[in-house]
Enzyme design. Structure first.
Site, mmCIF file in Angstrom:
data_model
loop_
_atom_site.group_PDB
_atom_site.id
_atom_site.type_symbol
_atom_site.label_atom_id
_atom_site.label_comp_id
_atom_site.label_asym_id
_atom_site.label_seq_id
_atom_site.Cartn_x
_atom_site.Cartn_y
_atom_site.Cartn_z
ATOM 1 N N THR A 23 11.261 14.381 4.090
ATOM 2 C CA THR A 23 11.939 14.167 5.364
ATOM 3 C C THR A 23 13.464 14.185 5.189
ATOM 4 O OG1 THR A 23 10.117 12.774 6.076
ATOM 5 C CG2 THR A 23 12.165 12.558 7.314
ATOM 6 N N PHE B 226 9.145 10.505 -3.227
ATOM 7 C CA PHE B 226 8.795 11.844 -2.750
ATOM 8 C C PHE B 226 9.694 12.153 -1.559
ATOM 9 C CE2 PHE B 226 6.199 14.553 0.044
ATOM 10 C CZ PHE B 226 5.562 15.428 -0.825
ATOM 11 N N ARG C 140 0.848 -1.206 0.000
ATOM 12 C CA ARG C 140 0.000 0.000 0.000
ATOM 13 C C ARG C 140 0.879 1.251 0.000
ATOM 14 N NH1 ARG C 140 0.133 3.919 2.656
ATOM 15 N NH2 ARG C 140 -0.071 2.877 4.650
ATOM 16 N N THR D 53 10.416 6.267 0.854
ATOM 17 C CA THR D 53 9.821 5.063 0.272
ATOM 18 C C THR D 53 10.073 5.046 -1.240
ATOM 19 O OG1 THR D 53 8.111 5.084 1.962
ATOM 20 C CG2 THR D 53 7.647 3.774 -0.017
ATOM 21 N N SER E 147 9.354 15.993 11.562
ATOM 22 C CA SER E 147 8.063 16.640 11.835
ATOM 23 C C SER E 147 8.086 18.130 11.504
ATOM 24 C CB SER E 147 7.688 16.449 13.306
ATOM 25 O OG SER E 147 7.579 15.076 13.608
ATOM 26 N N HIS F 147 15.403 16.671 10.065
ATOM 27 C CA HIS F 147 14.105 17.371 10.044
ATOM 28 C C HIS F 147 13.022 16.431 9.551
ATOM 29 C CE1 HIS F 147 16.020 21.155 10.982
ATOM 30 N NE2 HIS F 147 16.946 20.849 10.070
ATOM 31 N N ASN G 129 -1.516 15.359 2.437
ATOM 32 C CA ASN G 129 -2.930 15.235 2.776
ATOM 33 C C ASN G 129 -3.619 14.200 1.880
ATOM 34 O OD1 ASN G 129 -4.360 16.465 4.859
ATOM 35 N ND2 ASN G 129 -5.687 17.456 3.355
ATOM 36 N N GLU H 161 3.923 10.255 7.397
ATOM 37 C CA GLU H 161 2.822 11.136 6.956
ATOM 38 C C GLU H 161 2.223 11.892 8.145
ATOM 39 O OE1 GLU H 161 1.526 11.033 3.689
ATOM 40 O OE2 GLU H 161 2.762 9.400 2.941
ATOM 41 N N PHE I 95 2.628 23.666 18.407
ATOM 42 C CA PHE I 95 3.738 22.984 17.740
ATOM 43 C C PHE I 95 5.101 23.428 18.251
ATOM 44 C CE2 PHE I 95 0.305 22.262 14.793
ATOM 45 C CZ PHE I 95 0.535 20.966 14.377
HETATM 46 C C1 LIG Z 1 8.946 3.233 6.570
HETATM 47 C C2 LIG Z 1 8.946 4.713 6.430
HETATM 48 C C3 LIG Z 1 8.718 5.292 5.172
HETATM 49 C C4 LIG Z 1 8.750 6.670 5.021
HETATM 50 N N1 LIG Z 1 8.566 7.221 3.747
HETATM 51 C C5 LIG Z 1 8.742 8.567 3.577
HETATM 52 C C6 LIG Z 1 8.692 9.131 2.258
HETATM 53 O O1 LIG Z 1 8.434 8.437 1.266
HETATM 54 N N2 LIG Z 1 8.949 10.461 2.112
HETATM 55 C C7 LIG Z 1 9.241 11.269 3.178
HETATM 56 O O2 LIG Z 1 9.475 12.461 2.972
HETATM 57 N N3 LIG Z 1 9.288 10.751 4.452
HETATM 58 C C8 LIG Z 1 9.049 9.430 4.670
HETATM 59 N N4 LIG Z 1 9.113 8.891 5.943
HETATM 60 C C9 LIG Z 1 9.498 9.763 7.041
HETATM 61 C C10 LIG Z 1 8.358 10.127 7.987
HETATM 62 O O3 LIG Z 1 7.446 10.977 7.332
HETATM 63 C C11 LIG Z 1 8.986 10.768 9.234
HETATM 64 O O4 LIG Z 1 9.599 9.708 9.939
HETATM 65 C C12 LIG Z 1 7.965 11.462 10.124
HETATM 66 O O5 LIG Z 1 7.529 12.672 9.540
HETATM 67 C C13 LIG Z 1 8.537 11.784 11.511
HETATM 68 O O6 LIG Z 1 9.779 12.393 11.419
HETATM 69 P P1 LIG Z 1 11.014 11.833 12.283
HETATM 70 O O7 LIG Z 1 11.106 10.373 12.072
HETATM 71 O O8 LIG Z 1 12.195 12.669 11.940
HETATM 72 O O9 LIG Z 1 10.594 12.057 13.792
HETATM 73 P P2 LIG Z 1 10.746 13.417 14.627
HETATM 74 O O10 LIG Z 1 10.109 14.543 13.925
HETATM 75 O O11 LIG Z 1 12.168 13.551 15.067
HETATM 76 O O12 LIG Z 1 9.840 13.051 15.889
HETATM 77 C C14 LIG Z 1 10.294 12.209 16.969
HETATM 78 C C15 LIG Z 1 9.201 12.203 18.038
HETATM 79 O O13 LIG Z 1 8.998 13.559 18.513
HETATM 80 C C16 LIG Z 1 7.626 13.900 18.379
HETATM 81 N N5 LIG Z 1 7.488 15.321 18.091
HETATM 82 C C17 LIG Z 1 8.103 16.045 17.117
HETATM 83 N N6 LIG Z 1 7.685 17.316 17.142
HETATM 84 C C18 LIG Z 1 6.767 17.405 18.150
HETATM 85 C C19 LIG Z 1 5.960 18.444 18.675
HETATM 86 N N7 LIG Z 1 5.963 19.690 18.155
HETATM 87 N N8 LIG Z 1 5.152 18.166 19.727
HETATM 88 C C20 LIG Z 1 5.095 16.914 20.249
HETATM 89 N N9 LIG Z 1 5.819 15.870 19.783
HETATM 90 C C21 LIG Z 1 6.643 16.120 18.759
HETATM 91 C C22 LIG Z 1 7.138 13.051 17.231
HETATM 92 O O14 LIG Z 1 5.719 12.933 17.229
HETATM 93 C C23 LIG Z 1 7.852 11.752 17.496
HETATM 94 O O15 LIG Z 1 7.171 11.012 18.469
HETATM 95 C C24 LIG Z 1 9.009 7.509 6.136
HETATM 96 C C25 LIG Z 1 9.204 6.934 7.408
HETATM 97 C C26 LIG Z 1 9.162 5.562 7.554
HETATM 98 C C27 LIG Z 1 9.364 4.963 8.914
#
Ligand SMILES: Cc1cc2nc3c(=O)[nH]c(=O)nc-3n(C[C@H](O)[C@H](O)[C@H](O)COP(=O)(O)OP(=O)(O)OC[C@H]3O[C@@H](n4cnc5c(N)ncnc54)[C@H](O)[C@@H]3O)c2cc1C
Length: 391
Positions: free
Chosen positions: A139, A136, A97, A171, A145, A143, A247, A370, A390
């Site tokens: 991430t 795409f 998916r 991905t 979130s 950076h 979205n 996402e 945030f």
């Molecule tokens: C299998 C897989 C496939 C993926 N595919 C893609 C892709 O195709 N393209 C792409 O661009 N990305 C992709 N991602 C990345 C994914 O979108 C990010 O992992 C996600 O956005 C979270 O970012 P991070 O892992 O850096 O966590 P972080 O942002 O470092 O967050 C770590 C923790 O802190 C929390 N946190 C962060 N900010 C806040 C806040 N303001 N308040 C409270 N809590 C907070 C988070 O919720 C989390 O629990 C993929 C990830 C995985 C695991």
């Protein structure tokens, strides 16, 4: 007389009566394809960390790549049909998916919504047919979130752009023919189409994943990659553009996750029926029935939520915080269901012979990507209070 058990957990609320004939047909076609071509092999692919790349043209022929988009070889189905296809795909494996979501809702949608006519003509028909694969990149290693703070940078050099930086957890990255890459520029965030083979562009697959093992996840690295201005997505003028793509993809996820939940629950129901302990089927124990009933309630209410959001999307009035409600609720629900189903399977539940723990492991990624659970909670919190929490 004891009634016969339901053949599908969604029969509890007769959910299929909420769906039109055409959408039901599309769902059935996708389900039948997956039953033949994917389901028999998925446990092996998960174990050996293999993405079945050879299936991509078949998925194109099936019509699921960019299926909710119109023109350029895309099927132009309703949002409901797209959601139900995602549900069937994820009922087999979230990795598959994810492939379809990234291809259609992120790579293709970014071009379809923000691209030039030339970019659309060049890429969308091939991506829809599965002749090319897209990814795409938003991430980054530092950076996730907070993409507004991204470090990847594109700088104008005459009529060209020079791109530097890296993207993480992407991905399809290592198998993609084309990457949609988001970078900060003097003018704000912009999107670029970077083809495989561009000088200075390399990818490295991420190994040792405990989740999404039947999916390719990679790092993308850009070292002085020179791109013509025609590689820029002309209609993407801010961070709102990649967020708009996300979205779209989240909408598929809020249906898809329920597929993993349904498949887990079905596995637990089948197992509970045949497993005898203390001289009787474990499905007859009240504690087991409590688990099964709670999971069925959660799955069915999640499905009603998904179908409601599909109607809002089809009416053109779905809002991002509503998608957040769907993603938050349905992914949480599916993960809880998959874990609970694993307990019903006892020791057998830790074997890849049964799907629930594979689904649970995959859903750990779905909970994070996402937009994490926490980020969607903050989106809903902001909608309720008008206050951003945030930063
Ligand atoms: C299998 C897989 C496939 C993926 N595919 C893609 C892709 O195709 N393209 C792409 O661009 N990305 C992709 N991602 C990345 C994914 O979108 C990010 O992992 C996600 O956005 C979270 O970012 P991070 O892992 O850096 O966590 P972080 O942002 O470092 O967050 C770590 C923790 O802190 C929390 N946190 C962060 N900010 C806040 C806040 N303001 N308040 C409270 N809590 C907070 C988070 O919720 C989390 O629990 C993929 C990830 C995985 C695991």
């Amino acid at each position: 007389m004891t009634p016969a058990p339901l053949s599908d957990p969604f029969d509890l609320l007769d959910i299929s009566s909420q769906v039109g004939d055409e959408e039901r047909d599309i769902q059935a076609t996708v389900r039948a394809f997956l039953a033949e071509r994917v389901r028999p092999h998925i446990a092996d692919w998960f174990e050996t960390a293999t993405f079945p790349r050879e299936l991509v043209p078949e998925l194109g022929k099936l019509g699921v790549l960019g299926m909710h988009l119109t023109g350029y070889g895309c099927a132009g189905t309703s949002a409901t049909a797209y959601g139900l296809a995602c549900l069937e795909l994820e009922a087999v494996d979230s990795g598959l998916r994810s492939f379809v979501s990234v291809q259609g809702s992120l790579a293709m949608y970014s071009i379809w919504r923000y691209g030039s006519e030339d970019q659309k003509q060049q890429w969308l028909p091939r991506l829809a047919a599965g002749e090319a694969i897209g990814c795409f990149g938003l991430t980054e290693p530092d950076h996730g979130s907070d993409p507004a703070d991204m470090s990847t940078r594109a700088v104008r050099d005459g009529g060209d752009w020079i791109l530097n930086g890296s993207k993480m957890w992407i991905t399809n990255g290592g198998i993609a023919d084309l990457a949609t890459v988001w970078a900060s520029t003097e003018e704000g965030v912009r999107g670029f189409l970077v083809p495989r083979g561009a000088a200075g562009f390399t990818t490295h697959d991420i190994k040792q994943k405990l989740s999404m093992r039947a999916s390719v996840t990679s790092e993308l690295v850009f070292e002085d990659v020179r791109l013509p201005d025609s590689a820029r997505l002309p209609e993407a003028r801010s961070l709102g553009a990649p967020l708009g793509c996300l979205n779209e993809a989240r909408f598929g996820i809020l249906f898809g996750a329920l597929g993993a939940g349904r498949d887990s629950l079905q596995a637990a129901l089948d197992y509970a029926d045949s497993r005898i302990q203390f001289g009787r089927s474990i499905s007859g124990f009240q504690l087991t029935q409590r688990k099964l009933a709670d999971m069925a309630v959660s799955l069915n209410t999640g499905m009603l939520l998904a179908l409601h959001l599909a109607k809002l999307k089809e009416a053109g009035r779905i809002r991002p915080e509503q998608v957040s409600v769907g993603k938050l609720n349905n992914v949480r629900a599916a993960l809880d269901i998959a874990r609970e189903c694993r307990t019903i399977l006892g020791a057998n539940g830790v074997s890849l012979e049964y799907a629930p723990l594979r689904h649970a492991n995959n859903l750990e990624s779905v909970l994070t990507y996402e937009g994490t659970e926490e980020i969607h909670t903050l989106v809903v919190g902001q909608a309720l209070t008008g206050v951003s929490a945030f930063r």
